[in-house]
Design an enzyme around this catalytic site. Structure first.
Site, PDB file in Angstrom:
ATOM      1  N   ARG A 108      64.710  50.827  -4.598  1.00 54.57           N
ATOM      2  CA  ARG A 108      63.996  51.873  -3.860  1.00 54.57           C
ATOM      3  C   ARG A 108      63.207  52.730  -4.828  1.00 54.57           C
ATOM      4  O   ARG A 108      63.752  53.189  -5.837  1.00 54.57           O
ATOM      5  CB  ARG A 108      64.991  52.784  -3.134  1.00 54.57           C
ATOM      6  CG  ARG A 108      65.730  52.143  -2.029  1.00 54.57           C
ATOM      7  CD  ARG A 108      66.361  53.153  -1.109  1.00 54.57           C
ATOM      8  NE  ARG A 108      67.139  54.195  -1.784  1.00 54.57           N
ATOM      9  CZ  ARG A 108      67.707  55.208  -1.158  1.00 54.57           C
ATOM     10  NH1 ARG A 108      67.577  55.327   0.154  1.00 54.57           N
ATOM     11  NH2 ARG A 108      68.405  56.099  -1.806  1.00 54.57           N
ATOM     12  N   THR A 112      59.285  57.781  -3.074  1.00 49.94           N
ATOM     13  CA  THR A 112      58.909  57.479  -1.678  1.00 49.94           C
ATOM     14  C   THR A 112      60.070  56.893  -0.872  1.00 49.94           C
ATOM     15  O   THR A 112      59.994  56.839   0.358  1.00 49.94           O
ATOM     16  CB  THR A 112      57.775  56.441  -1.646  1.00 49.94           C
ATOM     17  OG1 THR A 112      58.283  55.211  -2.219  1.00 49.94           O
ATOM     18  CG2 THR A 112      56.571  56.893  -2.456  1.00 49.94           C
ATOM     19  N   ASP A 204      75.861  56.061  -5.744  1.00 49.69           N
ATOM     20  CA  ASP A 204      74.992  54.885  -5.930  1.00 49.69           C
ATOM     21  C   ASP A 204      75.873  53.642  -6.098  1.00 49.69           C
ATOM     22  O   ASP A 204      76.582  53.488  -7.110  1.00 49.69           O
ATOM     23  CB  ASP A 204      74.108  55.095  -7.172  1.00 49.69           C
ATOM     24  CG  ASP A 204      73.076  53.995  -7.304  1.00 49.69           C
ATOM     25  OD1 ASP A 204      71.874  54.315  -7.288  1.00 49.69           O
ATOM     26  OD2 ASP A 204      73.464  52.811  -7.420  1.00 49.69           O
ATOM     27  N   ASP A 207      75.271  51.458  -9.301  1.00 47.67           N
ATOM     28  CA  ASP A 207      75.774  52.082 -10.528  1.00 47.67           C
ATOM     29  C   ASP A 207      77.306  52.032 -10.598  1.00 47.67           C
ATOM     30  O   ASP A 207      77.887  51.794 -11.654  1.00 47.67           O
ATOM     31  CB  ASP A 207      75.306  53.539 -10.617  1.00 47.67           C
ATOM     32  CG  ASP A 207      73.838  53.641 -10.982  1.00 47.67           C
ATOM     33  OD1 ASP A 207      73.292  52.668 -11.541  1.00 47.67           O
ATOM     34  OD2 ASP A 207      73.218  54.679 -10.692  1.00 47.67           O
TER      35      ASP A 207
END
Ligand code: PRP
Ligand code: URA
Length: 213
Positions: A108, A112, A204, A207
């Site tokens: 991503r 945006t 995340d 991660d």
């Protein structure tokens, strides 16, 4: 959030228990990886209870010959959305060891939140298989929608999408853009924050799976 005919939210107590540990910021990378796999196996079992391609085969027991139902060979493909979807592959392979694996790489854009595709390699003949698209996180729904579009362009007609945690925004986007795709989510979270992260979420997923932060 609206009720969608093509969305199943499991809310199974065993899965919720594992998700609670997954959310904990103190959960180690090893435990996180193992939990993602275990949850995926439980989800796959539920999601495919009515939808596994099967064939009839004659079997000989010590007493007689009988017709039995077995899982069709080569009928399923697993497609993880990289990176975090990779963590779910083994969880499906436990149940379907011979499933072929395709990879769709997407990240991503941090500004945006639009998904950018950077890799795609799918198994030959995927258009005739049941495709299990997997990604632990369904946030805005952009990545899942683009991945489904890509699979459809390759001719896939039987697609199921599994996400462990879904935000209402993402679930609605996928359900409405792809009413022909069955969506399975283990748990529905509250909302997205201003950076497109799911709340309460787990942070995340990539991660935490790969120890990159
Ligand atoms: C995460 C996640 C999904 C996507 C979900 O990947 O694994 O692919 O975000 O967000 P969306 O629904 O808003 O599209 P990310 O882009 O962080 O890449 P990574 O797995 O490589 O870390
Ligand atoms: N991707 C993640 O890994 N986590 C989120 O909360 C949203 C997108």
């Amino acid at each position: 959030m609206k009720n969608y005919e093509n969305v199943v939210i499991f809310n199974h107590p065993l899965i919720r228990h594992k998700i609670a540990i997954l959310r904990d910021e103190k959960t180690s990378m090893k435990e996180f990886r193992e939990l993602i796999e275990e949850i995926t196996t439980l989800m796959t079992y539920e999601a495919l209870k009515d939808g596994v391609p099967t064939v009839q085969k004659m079997m000989k027991t010590p007493l007689e010959v009988c017709e039995q139902t077995i899982v069709a060979d080569n009928a399923i493909a697993i497609v993880p959305i990289l990176r975090a979807g990779l963590g779910m592959v083994n969880g499906v392979h436990v149940l379907f060891p011979s499933a072929r694996v395709g990879h769709i790489g997407m990240y991503r854009d941090e500004e945006t939140l639009e998904p950018k595709e950077y890799y795609c390699k799918l198994p030959d003949g995927i258009e005739d298989k049941l495709v299990l698209l997997v990604d632990p996180m369904l946030a805005t729904g952009g990545s899942a929608c683009d991945a489904i579009n890509l699979l459809k362009k390759r001719g896939c007609k039987n697609i199921k999408f599994m996400a462990i945690i879904g935000a209402p925004e993402g679930i609605s986007k996928v359900a409405e853009s792809h009413p022909d795709v069955q969506v399975y989510v283990s748990t529905l979270d509250r909302q997205l924050n201003e950076n497109g992260y799911i709340l309460p979420g787990l942070g995340d997923a990539g991660d935490r799976l790969f120890g990159t932060k």
